[in-house]
Design an enzyme around this catalytic site. Structure first.
Site, PDB file in Angstrom:
ATOM      1  N   HIS A 137       0.821  -1.217   0.000  1.00 20.40           N
ATOM      2  CA  HIS A 137       0.000   0.000   0.000  1.00 20.40           C
ATOM      3  C   HIS A 137       0.859   1.274   0.000  1.00 20.40           C
ATOM      4  O   HIS A 137       0.381   2.336   0.359  1.00 20.40           O
ATOM      5  CB  HIS A 137      -0.968   0.004   1.188  1.00 20.40           C
ATOM      6  CG  HIS A 137      -2.049  -1.034   1.077  1.00 20.40           C
ATOM      7  ND1 HIS A 137      -2.912  -1.345   2.107  1.00 20.40           N
ATOM      8  CD2 HIS A 137      -2.426  -1.836   0.036  1.00 20.40           C
ATOM      9  CE1 HIS A 137      -3.757  -2.286   1.708  1.00 20.40           C
ATOM     10  NE2 HIS A 137      -3.477  -2.604   0.455  1.00 20.40           N
ATOM     11  N   CYS A 145       3.644  12.375  -8.099  1.00 20.26           N
ATOM     12  CA  CYS A 145       2.839  13.330  -8.849  1.00 20.26           C
ATOM     13  C   CYS A 145       1.426  12.781  -9.025  1.00 20.26           C
ATOM     14  O   CYS A 145       1.224  11.584  -9.194  1.00 20.26           O
ATOM     15  CB  CYS A 145       3.489  13.566 -10.212  1.00 20.26           C
ATOM     16  SG  CYS A 145       2.519  14.634 -11.277  1.00 20.26           S
TER      17      CYS A 145
HETATM   18  C1  BJW Z   1      -3.785  -6.282  16.607  1.00 24.88           C
HETATM   19  C2  BJW Z   1      -3.270  -5.465  17.608  1.00 24.88           C
HETATM   20  C3  BJW Z   1      -2.094  -5.902  18.241  1.00 24.88           C
HETATM   21  C4  BJW Z   1      -5.012  -4.518  16.839  1.00 24.88           C
HETATM   22  N1  BJW Z   1      -1.536  -7.072  17.859  1.00 24.88           N
HETATM   23  N2  BJW Z   1      -3.244  -7.431  16.268  1.00 24.88           N
HETATM   24  C5  BJW Z   1     -11.238  -8.083  -4.547  1.00 24.88           C
HETATM   25  C6  BJW Z   1     -10.016  -8.107  -5.216  1.00 24.88           C
HETATM   26  C7  BJW Z   1      -9.328  -6.930  -5.464  1.00 24.88           C
HETATM   27  C8  BJW Z   1      -9.834  -5.710  -5.046  1.00 24.88           C
HETATM   28  C9  BJW Z   1     -11.033  -5.679  -4.379  1.00 24.88           C
HETATM   29  C10 BJW Z   1     -11.727  -6.846  -4.142  1.00 24.88           C
HETATM   30  N3  BJW Z   1     -12.852  -6.524  -3.474  1.00 24.88           N
HETATM   31  C11 BJW Z   1     -12.877  -5.185  -3.285  1.00 24.88           C
HETATM   32  C12 BJW Z   1     -11.770  -4.635  -3.834  1.00 24.88           C
HETATM   33  C13 BJW Z   1     -11.463  -3.176  -3.855  1.00 24.88           C
HETATM   34  C14 BJW Z   1     -10.789  -2.616  -2.631  1.00 24.88           C
HETATM   35  C15 BJW Z   1     -11.221  -3.297  -1.342  1.00 24.88           C
HETATM   36  O1  BJW Z   1     -10.603  -4.190  -0.834  1.00 24.88           O
HETATM   37  N4  BJW Z   1     -12.321  -2.849  -0.774  1.00 24.88           N
HETATM   38  C16 BJW Z   1     -12.825  -3.436   0.460  1.00 24.88           C
HETATM   39  C17 BJW Z   1     -12.975  -2.355   1.506  1.00 24.88           C
HETATM   40  C18 BJW Z   1     -14.050  -4.239   0.165  1.00 24.88           C
HETATM   41  N5  BJW Z   1      -9.366  -2.729  -2.810  1.00 24.88           N
HETATM   42  C19 BJW Z   1      -8.685  -1.775  -3.411  1.00 24.88           C
HETATM   43  O2  BJW Z   1      -9.235  -0.786  -3.892  1.00 24.88           O
HETATM   44  C20 BJW Z   1      -7.201  -1.982  -3.498  1.00 24.88           C
HETATM   45  N6  BJW Z   1      -6.759  -1.927  -4.839  1.00 24.88           N
HETATM   46  C21 BJW Z   1      -6.681  -3.016  -5.610  1.00 24.88           C
HETATM   47  O3  BJW Z   1      -7.039  -4.095  -5.186  1.00 24.88           O
HETATM   48  O4  BJW Z   1      -6.109  -2.829  -6.855  1.00 24.88           O
HETATM   49  C22 BJW Z   1      -5.881  -3.977  -7.683  1.00 24.88           C
HETATM   50  C23 BJW Z   1      -7.097  -4.427  -8.383  1.00 24.88           C
HETATM   51  C24 BJW Z   1      -8.163  -3.586  -8.554  1.00 24.88           C
HETATM   52  C25 BJW Z   1      -9.313  -4.050  -9.186  1.00 24.88           C
HETATM   53  C26 BJW Z   1      -9.348  -5.349  -9.640  1.00 24.88           C
HETATM   54  C27 BJW Z   1      -8.236  -6.178  -9.478  1.00 24.88           C
HETATM   55  C28 BJW Z   1      -7.104  -5.703  -8.849  1.00 24.88           C
HETATM   56  C29 BJW Z   1      -6.508  -0.857  -2.764  1.00 24.88           C
HETATM   57  C30 BJW Z   1      -6.784  -0.873  -1.302  1.00 24.88           C
HETATM   58  C31 BJW Z   1      -6.034   0.268  -0.638  1.00 24.88           C
HETATM   59  C32 BJW Z   1      -6.306   0.341   0.854  1.00 24.88           C
HETATM   60  N7  BJW Z   1      -5.779   1.549   1.331  1.00 24.88           N
HETATM   61  C33 BJW Z   1      -5.693   1.770   2.779  1.00 24.88           C
HETATM   62  C34 BJW Z   1      -5.123   3.193   2.982  1.00 24.88           C
HETATM   63  C35 BJW Z   1      -3.618   3.190   2.626  1.00 24.88           C
HETATM   64  C36 BJW Z   1      -2.966   4.485   2.927  1.00 24.88           C
HETATM   65  C37 BJW Z   1      -3.088   4.869   4.365  1.00 24.88           C
HETATM   66  O5  BJW Z   1      -2.545   4.174   5.250  1.00 24.88           O
HETATM   67  O6  BJW Z   1      -3.713   5.892   4.612  1.00 24.88           O
HETATM   68  O7  BJW Z   1      -4.829   0.813   3.390  1.00 24.88           O
HETATM   69  S1  BJW Z   1      -7.246   1.555   3.632  1.00 24.88           S
HETATM   70  C38 BJW Z   1      -6.539   0.814   5.068  1.00 24.88           C
HETATM   71  O8  BJW Z   1      -6.965  -0.567   5.172  1.00 24.88           O
HETATM   72  C39 BJW Z   1      -5.030   0.793   4.826  1.00 24.88           C
HETATM   73  C40 BJW Z   1      -4.660  -0.555   5.378  1.00 24.88           C
HETATM   74  O9  BJW Z   1      -3.424  -0.973   4.850  1.00 24.88           O
HETATM   75  C41 BJW Z   1      -5.824  -1.417   4.965  1.00 24.88           C
HETATM   76  C42 BJW Z   1      -5.975  -2.687   5.777  1.00 24.88           C
HETATM   77  O10 BJW Z   1      -6.242  -2.423   7.118  1.00 24.88           O
HETATM   78  P1  BJW Z   1      -5.619  -3.362   8.249  1.00 24.88           P
HETATM   79  O11 BJW Z   1      -4.170  -3.244   8.247  1.00 24.88           O
HETATM   80  O12 BJW Z   1      -6.201  -4.711   8.136  1.00 24.88           O
HETATM   81  O13 BJW Z   1      -6.129  -2.615   9.581  1.00 24.88           O
HETATM   82  P2  BJW Z   1      -7.485  -2.832  10.394  1.00 24.88           P
HETATM   83  O14 BJW Z   1      -7.625  -1.683  11.302  1.00 24.88           O
HETATM   84  O15 BJW Z   1      -8.631  -3.113   9.499  1.00 24.88           O
HETATM   85  O16 BJW Z   1      -7.224  -4.158  11.248  1.00 24.88           O
HETATM   86  C43 BJW Z   1      -6.271  -4.177  12.304  1.00 24.88           C
HETATM   87  C44 BJW Z   1      -6.200  -5.572  12.887  1.00 24.88           C
HETATM   88  O17 BJW Z   1      -5.171  -5.579  13.864  1.00 24.88           O
HETATM   89  C45 BJW Z   1      -7.481  -6.014  13.581  1.00 24.88           C
HETATM   90  O18 BJW Z   1      -7.773  -7.368  13.230  1.00 24.88           O
HETATM   91  C46 BJW Z   1      -7.146  -5.906  15.064  1.00 24.88           C
HETATM   92  O19 BJW Z   1      -7.835  -6.851  15.866  1.00 24.88           O
HETATM   93  C47 BJW Z   1      -5.657  -6.202  15.035  1.00 24.88           C
HETATM   94  N8  BJW Z   1      -4.844  -5.675  16.162  1.00 24.88           N
HETATM   95  N9  BJW Z   1      -4.002  -4.399  17.769  1.00 24.88           N
HETATM   96  C48 BJW Z   1      -2.081  -7.840  16.932  1.00 24.88           C
HETATM   97  N10 BJW Z   1      -1.472  -5.221  19.270  1.00 24.88           N
END
Ligand code: BJW
Length: 286
Positions: A137, A145
């Protein structure tokens, strides 16, 4: 001092679970794909996205983390990412980052490959070998840009920014005209080099991950501190299972059932990872 304070603290990981996992780590030619999320950096004091206190609880992701949001209000988006950058720079890597970095050093990129969704730079600062980690990410400490003939793709300019050279006002009021322009094409606004919703993730790397899985053989997907809500990262555990591999989850919540995990380690990644990866880090599992 009371007698009870001399007692050893309870183990972070249940011993039976740990020994069966560590026995699997000794499987000859085992390869591990680690999928990391915000929970890894929670013990460093950084907010996750979705749980209690998560960034997307207090901020609207659609107003901050999409290209359309940046187009509509670049100042708001810059403020959000400046805050994130400052917080990340003030944080330190925790023992979970170090355990992954040391394991990657021991086993090398072919056998221990990390896909991190985190943009905070803490894995890099823990010395994670650069060739053994994919920042899927993007990175907070990089800019690119925003403008091009093809909508929002940018002209190709990308630059790393470090503590003292973030080229925009740090605090307080700043206006749209203060958002820096791309030094190369002089047309686009400069934006954080992170992957927003709806943006395409590096396709060559996505192919590489699929090829890594297609090689087959003994495999483990180690899922660390991610809610599994965002794709494609959320899909790798299932892909590895389908290819005959196993899945282990490390999360403060019990997510083992969601991932149909073979091992579910419920606890802080900063405590669990150093414990369960010990055989690799100590060179006992080769
Ligand atoms: C602990 C803890 C401790 C707490 N110890 N644990 C299927 C295939 C492909 C794409 C999609 C698809 N379905 C939908 C999509 C589109 C979309 C998507 O996924 N949408 C969903 C919301 C449904 N995906 C995209 O748009 C992505 N692009 C893409 O796939 O392009 C390729 C493609 C496109 C189209 C077709 C085919 C291929 C891009 C996604 C970009 C996400 N961006 C963000 C922001 C990044 C910049 C920023 O940081 O500001 O990324 S959103 C945010 O969520 C950030 C994170 O990296 C991401 C994931 O979050 P994460 O890390 O899981 O955090 P949390 O808070 O959700 O979970 C934390 C966990 O930690 C919890 O379980 C807690 O319990 C735990 N925890 N303390 C251990 N101490």
């Amino acid at each position: 001092m009371s007698a009870s304070s001399n007692e050893a603290p309870p183990p972070v990981v249940p011993p039976n679970l740990k020994s069966s996992f560590q026995a699997y780590l000794r499987t000859p030619s085992l390869r591990i794909l680690v999928v990391v999320g915000a929970g890894l950096s929670a013990a460093s004091g950084l907010s996750t996205f979705r749980g209690a206190g998560g960034l997307w609880k207090s901020h609207n992701a659609m107003q901050l983390a999409t290209p359309e949001a940046f187009d509509a209000d670049p100042v708001l988006v810059w403020r959000f990412y400046q805050m994130r950058r400052r917080t990340a720079l003030a944080a330190e890597p925790n023992p979970g980052h170090y355990a992954l970095a040391r394991a990657a050093e021991k086993w090398g990129k072919e056998r221990f490959w990390t896909l991190t969704q985190n943009v905070d730079g803490l894995s890099r600062r823990a010395g994670h070998p650069e060739d053994a980690i994919w920042y899927m990410h993007g990175q907070l400490h990089s800019l690119k840009c925003f403008w091009s003939e093809q909508e929002y793709d940018g002209c190709g300019w990308v630059e790393e920014v470090h503590k003292d050279d973030i080229p925009i006002p740090d605090e307080g009021e700043f206006a749209r005209e203060d958002v820096p322009k791309c030094p190369k094409c002089k047309k686009g606004l400069v934006r954080p080099n992170v992957v927003w919703f709806g943006e395409v993730i590096d396709e060559a790397m996505l192919d590489k991950a699929d090829e890594w899985i297609a090689q087959g053989g003994p495999m483990l997907c180690l899922v660390v501190g991610t809610s599994g809500k965002v794709y494609p990262a959320a899909g790798y555990a299932r892909k590895i299972q389908k290819a005959g591999g196993k899945v282990a989850v490390v999360d403060i919540e019990d997510r083992g059932e969601d991932e149909k995990a073979d091992w579910s380690f419920v606890g802080d990644a900063a405590e669990v990872l150093p414990e369960i990866l010990q055989p690799i880090v100590n060179g006992e599992a080769a």
